[in-house]
Design a protein around this motif. Sequence first.
Motif, PDB file in Angstrom:
ATOM      1  N   GLN A 301       0.835  -1.198   0.000  1.00 31.00           N
ATOM      2  CA  GLN A 301       0.000   0.000   0.000  1.00 31.00           C
ATOM      3  C   GLN A 301       0.877   1.259   0.000  1.00 31.00           C
ATOM      4  OE1 GLN A 301      -3.335  -0.265  -0.182  1.00 31.00           O
ATOM      5  NE2 GLN A 301      -3.229  -2.505  -0.038  1.00 31.00           N
ATOM      6  N   ILE A 302       0.306   2.346  -0.489  1.00 25.63           N
ATOM      7  CA  ILE A 302       0.965   3.651  -0.397  1.00 25.63           C
ATOM      8  C   ILE A 302       0.397   4.335   0.840  1.00 25.63           C
ATOM      9  CG2 ILE A 302       1.388   5.871  -1.506  1.00 25.63           C
ATOM     10  CD1 ILE A 302       1.060   4.449  -4.190  1.00 25.63           C
ATOM     11  N   ASP A 303       1.108   4.223   1.930  1.00 28.61           N
ATOM     12  CA  ASP A 303       0.626   4.656   3.240  1.00 28.61           C
ATOM     13  C   ASP A 303       0.692   6.176   3.356  1.00 28.61           C
ATOM     14  OD1 ASP A 303       0.891   5.324   6.204  1.00 28.61           O
ATOM     15  OD2 ASP A 303       0.427   3.180   6.287  1.00 28.61           O
ATOM     16  N   ILE A 304      -0.454   6.790   3.707  1.00 24.29           N
ATOM     17  CA  ILE A 304      -0.508   8.254   3.831  1.00 24.29           C
ATOM     18  C   ILE A 304       0.392   8.740   4.959  1.00 24.29           C
ATOM     19  CG2 ILE A 304      -2.015  10.226   4.304  1.00 24.29           C
ATOM     20  CD1 ILE A 304      -4.327   8.520   3.178  1.00 24.29           C
ATOM     21  N   GLY A 305       0.316   8.068   6.104  1.00 27.68           N
ATOM     22  CA  GLY A 305       1.148   8.472   7.236  1.00 27.68           C
ATOM     23  C   GLY A 305       2.623   8.354   6.949  1.00 27.68           C
ATOM     24  N   MET A 306       3.001   7.297   6.213  1.00 28.62           N
ATOM     25  CA  MET A 306       4.417   7.117   5.892  1.00 28.62           C
ATOM     26  C   MET A 306       4.904   8.185   4.917  1.00 28.62           C
ATOM     27  SD  MET A 306       5.423   4.776   7.797  1.00 28.62           S
ATOM     28  CE  MET A 306       4.676   3.502   8.818  1.00 28.62           C
ATOM     29  N   ALA A 307       4.051   8.603   4.002  1.00 30.03           N
ATOM     30  CA  ALA A 307       4.440   9.676   3.081  1.00 30.03           C
ATOM     31  C   ALA A 307       4.775  10.954   3.846  1.00 30.03           C
ATOM     32  CB  ALA A 307       3.321   9.932   2.076  1.00 30.03           C
ATOM     33  N   GLY A 308       3.895  11.293   4.811  1.00 33.16           N
ATOM     34  CA  GLY A 308       4.145  12.492   5.605  1.00 33.16           C
ATOM     35  C   GLY A 308       5.342  12.362   6.503  1.00 33.16           C
ATOM     36  N   ASN A 309       5.443  11.236   7.199  1.00 32.53           N
ATOM     37  CA  ASN A 309       6.588  11.040   8.083  1.00 32.53           C
ATOM     38  C   ASN A 309       7.887  10.870   7.307  1.00 32.53           C
ATOM     39  OD1 ASN A 309       5.836  11.375  10.756  1.00 32.53           O
ATOM     40  ND2 ASN A 309       5.018   9.310  10.952  1.00 32.53           N
ATOM     41  N   GLY A 310       7.787  10.424   6.048  1.00 35.88           N
ATOM     42  CA  GLY A 310       8.981  10.373   5.210  1.00 35.88           C
ATOM     43  C   GLY A 310       9.573  11.751   4.998  1.00 35.88           C
ATOM     44  N   ALA A 311       8.685  12.734   4.775  1.00 30.17           N
ATOM     45  CA  ALA A 311       9.158  14.115   4.647  1.00 30.17           C
ATOM     46  C   ALA A 311       9.777  14.601   5.941  1.00 30.17           C
ATOM     47  CB  ALA A 311       7.999  15.027   4.238  1.00 30.17           C
ATOM     48  N   ILE A 312       9.104  14.345   7.067  1.00 32.27           N
ATOM     49  CA  ILE A 312       9.606  14.825   8.353  1.00 32.27           C
ATOM     50  C   ILE A 312      10.923  14.147   8.707  1.00 32.27           C
ATOM     51  CG2 ILE A 312       9.141  14.885  10.832  1.00 32.27           C
ATOM     52  CD1 ILE A 312       6.177  15.184  10.096  1.00 32.27           C
ATOM     53  N   GLY A 313      10.995  12.821   8.513  1.00 31.07           N
ATOM     54  CA  GLY A 313      12.226  12.112   8.832  1.00 31.07           C
ATOM     55  C   GLY A 313      13.404  12.614   8.015  1.00 31.07           C
ATOM     56  N   ALA A 314      13.158  12.899   6.731  1.00 36.18           N
ATOM     57  CA  ALA A 314      14.232  13.427   5.880  1.00 36.18           C
ATOM     58  C   ALA A 314      14.636  14.831   6.312  1.00 36.18           C
ATOM     59  CB  ALA A 314      13.783  13.422   4.427  1.00 36.18           C
ATOM     60  N   LEU A 315      13.664  15.651   6.689  1.00 31.80           N
ATOM     61  CA  LEU A 315      13.976  16.995   7.156  1.00 31.80           C
ATOM     62  C   LEU A 315      14.775  16.950   8.455  1.00 31.80           C
ATOM     63  CD1 LEU A 315      10.532  18.599   6.325  1.00 31.80           C
ATOM     64  CD2 LEU A 315      12.734  19.392   5.411  1.00 31.80           C
ATOM     65  N   VAL A 316      14.418  16.030   9.348  1.00 32.96           N
ATOM     66  CA  VAL A 316      15.205  15.839  10.572  1.00 32.96           C
ATOM     67  C   VAL A 316      16.627  15.429  10.224  1.00 32.96           C
ATOM     68  CG1 VAL A 316      15.478  14.380  12.608  1.00 32.96           C
ATOM     69  CG2 VAL A 316      13.226  15.311  12.039  1.00 32.96           C
ATOM     70  N   ALA A 317      16.757  14.478   9.307  1.00 31.51           N
ATOM     71  CA  ALA A 317      18.084  13.968   8.953  1.00 31.51           C
ATOM     72  C   ALA A 317      18.964  15.038   8.327  1.00 31.51           C
ATOM     73  CB  ALA A 317      17.949  12.781   8.003  1.00 31.51           C
ATOM     74  N   ILE A 318      18.393  15.903   7.505  1.00 29.86           N
ATOM     75  CA  ILE A 318      19.206  16.902   6.805  1.00 29.86           C
ATOM     76  C   ILE A 318      19.486  18.119   7.683  1.00 29.86           C
ATOM     77  CG2 ILE A 318      17.388  18.333   5.772  1.00 29.86           C
ATOM     78  CD1 ILE A 318      20.662  17.024   4.132  1.00 29.86           C
ATOM     79  N   THR A 319      18.892  18.178   8.860  1.00 33.03           N
ATOM     80  CA  THR A 319      19.083  19.340   9.723  1.00 33.03           C
ATOM     81  C   THR A 319      20.538  19.496  10.153  1.00 33.03           C
ATOM     82  OG1 THR A 319      16.802  19.215  10.501  1.00 33.03           O
ATOM     83  CG2 THR A 319      18.329  20.430  11.860  1.00 33.03           C
ATOM     84  N   ALA A 320      21.194  18.415  10.551  1.00 31.70           N
ATOM     85  CA  ALA A 320      22.610  18.511  10.945  1.00 31.70           C
ATOM     86  C   ALA A 320      23.528  18.807   9.763  1.00 31.70           C
ATOM     87  CB  ALA A 320      23.048  17.225  11.653  1.00 31.70           C
ATOM     88  N   PRO A 321      23.411  18.102   8.640  1.00 30.31           N
ATOM     89  CA  PRO A 321      24.356  18.312   7.545  1.00 30.31           C
ATOM     90  C   PRO A 321      23.963  19.415   6.563  1.00 30.31           C
ATOM     91  CG  PRO A 321      23.011  16.393   7.073  1.00 30.31           C
ATOM     92  CD  PRO A 321      22.589  16.883   8.430  1.00 30.31           C
ATOM     93  N   SER A 322      22.845  20.109   6.776  1.00 33.07           N
ATOM     94  CA  SER A 322      22.361  21.063   5.778  1.00 33.07           C
ATOM     95  C   SER A 322      23.371  22.157   5.458  1.00 33.07           C
ATOM     96  CB  SER A 322      21.046  21.697   6.247  1.00 33.07           C
ATOM     97  OG  SER A 322      21.218  22.369   7.490  1.00 33.07           O
ATOM     98  N   GLY A 323      24.198  22.524   6.412  1.00 31.90           N
ATOM     99  CA  GLY A 323      25.211  23.546   6.172  1.00 31.90           C
ATOM    100  C   GLY A 323      26.583  22.992   5.879  1.00 31.90           C
ATOM    101  N   TYR A 324      26.660  21.661   5.678  1.00 30.06           N
ATOM    102  CA  TYR A 324      27.963  21.019   5.485  1.00 30.06           C
ATOM    103  C   TYR A 324      28.083  20.212   4.199  1.00 30.06           C
ATOM    104  CZ  TYR A 324      29.229  22.004  10.365  1.00 30.06           C
ATOM    105  OH  TYR A 324      29.544  22.633  11.549  1.00 30.06           O
ATOM    106  N   VAL A 325      26.960  19.923   3.515  1.00 31.93           N
ATOM    107  CA  VAL A 325      27.016  18.969   2.410  1.00 31.93           C
ATOM    108  C   VAL A 325      26.545  19.605   1.109  1.00 31.93           C
ATOM    109  CG1 VAL A 325      26.620  17.064   4.001  1.00 31.93           C
ATOM    110  CG2 VAL A 325      24.678  18.059   2.779  1.00 31.93           C
ATOM    111  N   ALA A 326      26.893  18.941   0.013  1.00 29.53           N
ATOM    112  CA  ALA A 326      26.461  19.365  -1.317  1.00 29.53           C
ATOM    113  C   ALA A 326      25.025  18.905  -1.567  1.00 29.53           C
ATOM    114  CB  ALA A 326      27.393  18.763  -2.374  1.00 29.53           C
ATOM    115  N   PRO A 327      24.331  19.529  -2.539  1.00 32.29           N
ATOM    116  CA  PRO A 327      22.942  19.152  -2.815  1.00 32.29           C
ATOM    117  C   PRO A 327      22.752  17.672  -3.133  1.00 32.29           C
ATOM    118  CG  PRO A 327      23.421  21.255  -3.840  1.00 32.29           C
ATOM    119  CD  PRO A 327      24.723  20.748  -3.285  1.00 32.29           C
ATOM    120  N   TRP A 328      23.669  17.061  -3.892  1.00 28.42           N
ATOM    121  CA  TRP A 328      23.493  15.646  -4.229  1.00 28.42           C
ATOM    122  C   TRP A 328      23.500  14.783  -2.974  1.00 28.42           C
ATOM    123  CZ3 TRP A 328      26.838  11.880  -2.709  1.00 28.42           C
ATOM    124  CH2 TRP A 328      28.142  12.258  -2.359  1.00 28.42           C
ATOM    125  N   ALA A 329      24.324  15.160  -1.990  1.00 27.46           N
ATOM    126  CA  ALA A 329      24.363  14.410  -0.732  1.00 27.46           C
ATOM    127  C   ALA A 329      23.057  14.579   0.031  1.00 27.46           C
ATOM    128  CB  ALA A 329      25.542  14.865   0.119  1.00 27.46           C
TER     129      ALA A 329
END
Length: 491
Positions: A301-329
């Motif tokens: 299934q394409i889970d609605i909750g997982m789609a939303g939490n996928g965005a949040i989890g990725a935003l959490v993950a990129i918070t530390a490296p956002s000022g240290y990494v290139a866009p491809w990373a």
Amino acid sequence: MRRTPMTRAVLLGLVALLVLPAAAMADTFNAAGNGLPDSVGINSLWVIVAGCFVMFMQAGFAFLEIGFSRGKNSGTVVAKILTNFSIAAILYWAVGFAFAFGGATGHVIGDTGFFLRDFGDPQTAFPIMGLSDATIESKWFFQFVFCAVSLAIVWGTTLERIKFGVYVIYAVVFSALIYPIASGWVFGGGWLQVNVGMQDFAGSTAVHLIGATGALAALLLLGPRRGKYDREGKARAIPGHNMPLFGLGVLILWLGWFGFNPGSTLGALDGRFTEVLIVTQLAASAGVLGAIITARLKTGQIDIGMAGNGAIGALVAITAPSGYVAPWAGVVIGFIAGIIVPLGVYAIDRKLDDPVGALTAHGLCGVWGTLSCGLFTLPSLAAYNAVGKPGLFYSGSFHQLGAQALGVVTVFAFVLAASYGTFWLIKKTYGLRVSAEEEDAGLDISEHGMYGYPEQFIPIPELVGYGAAPHVATPATAAAPPVTTTQEVTA
């Protein structure tokens, strides 16, 4: 009315307390306010605007938690958000900001700037933020809303069964001590940042992992919602009542992250914040796709909750490296976070009742994002930020990855111990959970004496001024006799 000498003395004392801080601030402004460069105003404005974006994330948390709750527990989220935000503001102004950022670099706990007063030269009092000439007041506001976000993360795991007073007690301890001390180690010029070289640009660990660890401590002592697990220990789904509201919350949080990460530059003139914004956006988009694909492969299934939490989890993950990494990373980091989200939620749900998936989105993804600096940090950005060394893929060295891991373990251990101890004391004295009867009735009515959706839960004969809206049957209304309307009598 005749005033006694004692009354006059008290009134004069109160006036003095109000006037002295204003006079002190006026003196500070007058001393530095003449001939200030335009950059002070421009950078201060950017920091305040970014802080307002982060403040707006409180609305995102509210909508997300309301959407994942059942209707009988929707209203209590509003009171909780407002109360916690207010407590965090006062405590972070009084002591939190000083503990996190005050004093010499490499500190364990800061000692300068309590009540935002008597700190002298801000470049030396808060040295880690000295590269930005934005005013201390703007920097305080920006860092306060970070504290409020971290506190909001704690409560996602506790929905639908925790006493409201627990919010108040823990918010005081968290805003005054736990968050300022731990976050100060990581990005407040503390020992992990300065002595170890741990990189965390905007708070994968310093904000999100701290909040998720506090949530874990609460959940370990609180236990699951009634009916979450059957007699064999198998988890049952307890669906939230409003997924569109959850989706709106996700989009608001996503928008707020454009203050969270780009605002951590604390300045606008060098244009760095635009690069951070692009990295953040790409990671979030990749996270949605990673979560959708993984959930589809796992469940069909394409889970609605997982789609939303996928965005949040990725935003959490990129918070530390956002000022240290290139866009491809950023794309790679976000996509892997998207994979982590459904796998983590499914695994944790077997044993722990986390209604919103906070332990995964903010905890596991916070760990991944922090460690990713040890892999992807660009040499040029490590030098530009003057923290740590390049990542493994550029340097061939595990040094930075080790620094990141040490930081994660240290912060997790400190916050878990402090939070678990706090919640344990609360449980032994005030209590953590509402009664079984109150939980069944819903926290809106048992804790606040009113319903978030009154037309759904109040028996029809007791509703006044409501039209013939669709009514959801409850045990109370099911037993009530049918109501004869005027139209039926006329017919």
